[in-house]
Design an enzyme around this catalytic site. Structure first.
Site, PDB file in Angstrom:
ATOM      1  N   VAL A   1       3.581   3.494  -7.294  1.00 37.54           N
ATOM      2  CA  VAL A   1       4.031   2.828  -8.131  1.00 37.54           C
ATOM      3  C   VAL A   1       3.163   1.940  -8.696  1.00 37.54           C
ATOM      4  O   VAL A   1       2.129   1.134  -8.337  1.00 37.54           O
ATOM      5  CB  VAL A   1       5.203   1.817  -7.753  1.00 37.54           C
TER       6      VAL A   1
ATOM      7  N   HIS B   1       6.655  -1.221  -2.425  1.00 36.76           N
ATOM      8  CA  HIS B   1       7.043  -1.386  -1.343  1.00 36.76           C
ATOM      9  C   HIS B   1       8.938  -0.890  -1.391  1.00 36.76           C
ATOM     10  O   HIS B   1       9.370  -0.236  -0.448  1.00 36.76           O
ATOM     11  CB  HIS B   1       6.924  -2.873  -0.604  1.00 36.76           C
TER      12      HIS B   1
HETATM   13  P1  AMP Z   1       0.927  -2.549   2.753  1.00 36.97           P
HETATM   14  O1  AMP Z   1       1.838  -3.400   2.737  1.00 36.97           O
HETATM   15  O2  AMP Z   1      -0.015  -2.914   1.740  1.00 36.97           O
HETATM   16  O3  AMP Z   1       0.407  -2.374   4.167  1.00 36.97           O
HETATM   17  O4  AMP Z   1       1.902  -1.346   2.376  1.00 36.97           O
HETATM   18  C1  AMP Z   1       2.944  -0.907   2.917  1.00 36.97           C
HETATM   19  C2  AMP Z   1       3.194   0.451   2.751  1.00 36.97           C
HETATM   20  O5  AMP Z   1       3.675   0.427   1.175  1.00 36.97           O
HETATM   21  C3  AMP Z   1       2.235   1.451   2.760  1.00 36.97           C
HETATM   22  O6  AMP Z   1       2.771   2.821   3.101  1.00 36.97           O
HETATM   23  C4  AMP Z   1       1.387   1.465   1.109  1.00 36.97           C
HETATM   24  O7  AMP Z   1       1.128   2.741   1.133  1.00 36.97           O
HETATM   25  C5  AMP Z   1       2.816   1.258   0.523  1.00 36.97           C
HETATM   26  N1  AMP Z   1       2.463   0.865  -0.745  1.00 36.97           N
HETATM   27  C6  AMP Z   1       1.635  -0.167  -1.181  1.00 36.97           C
HETATM   28  N2  AMP Z   1       1.244  -0.064  -2.669  1.00 36.97           N
HETATM   29  C7  AMP Z   1       2.050   0.850  -3.018  1.00 36.97           C
HETATM   30  C8  AMP Z   1       2.386   1.322  -4.126  1.00 36.97           C
HETATM   31  N3  AMP Z   1       1.859   0.579  -5.407  1.00 36.97           N
HETATM   32  N4  AMP Z   1       3.291   2.474  -4.630  1.00 36.97           N
HETATM   33  C9  AMP Z   1       3.696   2.849  -3.582  1.00 36.97           C
HETATM   34  N5  AMP Z   1       3.546   2.774  -2.088  1.00 36.97           N
HETATM   35  C10 AMP Z   1       2.898   1.590  -2.027  1.00 36.97           C
END
Ligand code: AMP
Length: 280
Positions: free
Chosen positions: A174, A28
């Site tokens: 990441v 994030h």
């Molecule tokens: P979430 O909180 O899981 O809904 O994710 C919020 C945002 O963070 C989304 O755009 C996800 O694709 C991104 N995200 C989640 N995990 C990762 C990661 N490991 N690397 C990069 N972006 C991420």
């Protein structure tokens, strides 16, 4: 939030937006850095923390999804976020079963397969909440993670189809040292399950190797079977889906070649994990 965003707009300030469900990790925060880079030091970076009920199925982990707003706010402050927007369900979906909320946004093509097939109504929840958040936060730029490849594609299509004045940026996944993609759901992986979870990125590595050594023609179906067997050698890993597809259309392909995209969803114990990558 919307009043503030409109005031910023009148003052000529650009907003970079990072929508999340909280329980923030370095994945994030990499999106926050990308948003800052896009809007510059004078711009405003907004991160939303909202566990959106409409994108969870009735038997999914909505109630037990990890929530830690106090810690998220500290991380955001350190990362240079200007505003953390953490709305309540009653504000986002007032009385959904009664006289309150009844308008949804549905993408009808890119959302059909993979996550859309495994999680019916999931993308309807995602597009609806992202449309609402865009209207509230009024961003010039929104940053999504490549970790959720199909989600980014669906949002990008919605933005194009419905003329949202928002530039969508997709930022790289990441990973932990062993390759596991960072995810708030990794917190569920107790004991040996955490070790077994590395099998998703190992399977991507195996597919890449097969694609590069397999010459021109490599049947997707055969490689899928090989990857499924490889993954399920882990005692607690069960494949939900493995798909090889064109990254633009998300159409499945019969033959794997350079530029083909791989996405997979795997249950590790009772935790469902996803990952994806292009086969270079
Ligand atoms: P979430 O909180 O899981 O809904 O994710 C919020 C945002 O963070 C989304 O755009 C996800 O694709 C991104 N995200 C989640 N995990 C990762 C990661 N490991 N690397 C990069 N972006 C991420």
């Amino acid at each position: 939030m919307q009043r503030l965003a409109l005031r910023w707009r009148r003052a000529g300030l650009r907003v970079g937006f990072v929508p999340t469900m909280g329980s923030l990790h370095d994945g994030h925060l990499s999106l926050v850095r990308r948003a800052r880079r896009a809007v510059g030091p004078q711009g405003k970076v907004v991160l939303s923390v909202y566990v959106n009920p409409t994108q969870f199925g009735p038997h999914e982990d909505f109630t037990k999804y990890p929530r830690n707003l106090a810690r998220d706010v500290v991380r955001c402050r350190r990362a240079g976020v200007d505003v953390v927007f953490a709305p309540a369900n009653s504000g986002m979906y007032p009385h959904p079963s009664g006289t309150g909320f009844s308008t949804y946004v549905v993408e009808e093509r890119l959302s059909q397969r993979m996550e859309g097939a495994s999680r019916p109504m999931h993308f309807r929840g995602v597009t609806t909440v992202v449309a609402k958040l865009f209207n509230i936060v009024q961003p010039a730029v929104a940053v999504f993670g490549a970790k959720d490849f199909q989600q980014a594609a669906v949002v990008r299509r919605m933005v194009r189809d419905l003329n949202f004045p928002v530039r969508v940026i997709v930022s790289p996944t990441v990973r932990e040292a062993d390759g596991l993609a960072l995810s708030s759901r990794n917190q569920y992986l107790a004991g040996d399950l955490r070790r077994q979870a590395a099998v998703l990125s190992q399977a991507i590595g195996r597919a890449r190797q097969a694609a590069s050594s397999g010459g021109g023609r490599l049947r997707a179906a055969g490689l899928k079977r090989d990857l499924q067997a490889f993954i399920e050698r882990q005692p607690d890993a069960r494949v939900d889906y493995i798909e090889f597809f064109d990254p633009e259309t998300l159409h499945p392909v019969r033959e794997v070649r350079r530029g083909t995209h791989l996405a997979l969803a795997v249950w590790v114990g009772t935790t469902r994990l996803i990952d994806n990558a292009t086969l270079k």
